[in-house]
Design an enzyme around this catalytic site. Structure first.
Site, short mmCIF file in Angstrom:
data_model
loop_
_atom_site.label_atom_id
_atom_site.label_comp_id
_atom_site.label_asym_id
_atom_site.label_seq_id
_atom_site.Cartn_x
_atom_site.Cartn_y
_atom_site.Cartn_z
N ASP A 8 0.86 -1.18 0.00
CA ASP A 8 0.00 0.00 0.00
C ASP A 8 0.89 1.23 0.00
O ASP A 8 1.78 1.37 0.87
CB ASP A 8 -0.90 0.02 1.23
CG ASP A 8 -1.95 -1.09 1.21
OD1 ASP A 8 -2.01 -1.83 0.21
OD2 ASP A 8 -2.69 -1.21 2.20
N ASP A 131 -15.54 -4.05 -0.73
CA ASP A 131 -15.10 -3.70 0.62
C ASP A 131 -16.32 -3.53 1.50
O ASP A 131 -17.25 -2.79 1.14
CB ASP A 131 -14.29 -2.40 0.59
CG ASP A 131 -13.11 -2.50 -0.37
OD1 ASP A 131 -12.53 -3.60 -0.50
OD2 ASP A 131 -12.76 -1.48 -1.00
#
Length: 237
Positions: A8, A131
């Site tokens: 990330d 998500d």
């Protein structure tokens, strides 16, 4: 089952967010390409790279992504996520060298885009990230909720031709609390391959995902904090 170590990127650094909150950021490295090379050296076949700045609408880390692809693209396939909300953006991500692009918010908000992506790019190059917080779909870097249940979105994109889903339980992400294997297995029964994300803390978590027949697992913080290595994880799956 595939293992996808996570990288990330925020402001050019490798980070992890706890439950997707930017205020709870831990920086693990300053050179994403070097991290990618380390993972490749340990045998990783895939990397899950997320441009967090792009996801939150604060610019992008395209240069860092390009360096990752330049450094390890001949050995590892890159799955790239973070703010891909138009067909043009998806195509840009692929031009950076990603093997496939993850579409999240746009899949929930713009069903037509999913169909365009399946036709224009193909199901091998686009995967849908779902998500969830308490079973409800979250979007825009997890800052907003659509109100739709996860399974409703899953059925819709599968009917459009999507073959692969990434399912992230936001409450577990970055928390080392164990992944939602049962929930992901239930989604996989709807007809698409599912990659579990969020909460992987141990090799036993990876073995459980493998035994449940899931297509893959994304691991981040557990690797960065030394709970297991990429090499050990690959042996487990």
């Amino acid at each position: 089952m595939e293992l996808l170590p996570a990288i990330d990127i925020r402001q050019g650094q490798v980070v992890r967010l706890a439950q997707g909150e930017t205020a709870r950021t831990t920086v693990y490295a300053d050179d994403p390409a070097a991290v990618a090379e380390q993972f490749a050296d340990e045998g990783a076949r895939w990397l899950h790279v997320v441009d967090l700045d792009r996801a939150f609408g604060f610019g992008d880390n395209a240069a860092a992504v390009a360096r990752i692809v330049d450094r390890v693209g001949g050995r590892v396939r890159v799955q790239l996520g973070g703010g891909f909300r138009s067909l043009g953006a998806i195509e840009q991500g692929l031009k950076l060298g990603a093997a496939r692009v993850v579409v999240g918010t746009a899949a929930a908000r713009d069903p037509d885009l999913v169909q365009l992506a399946m036709t224009g790019v193909g199901p091998e190059r686009v995967v849908i990230g779902i998500d969830a917080r308490d079973g409800v779909v979250a979007v825009r870097g997890w800052t907003e909720s659509t109100g739709d249940r996860v399974e409703v979105l899953a059925r819709r994109v599968i009917s459009a031709g999507v073959r692969t889903l990434i399912c992230t339980d936001i409450a577990r992400d970055g928390m080392l609390s164990g992944p939602d294997i049962a929930g992901c297995a239930a989604l996989q029964r709807l007809g698409a391959a599912v990659v579990v994300s969020g909460g992987v803390a141990s090799l036993d978590d990876l073995r459980a995902a493998r035994d449940a027949g899931l297509a893959g697992a994304i691991a981040g913080r557990a690797i960065y904090e030394g709970r297991f290595t990429v090499r050990e994880a690959l042996a487990a799956v």
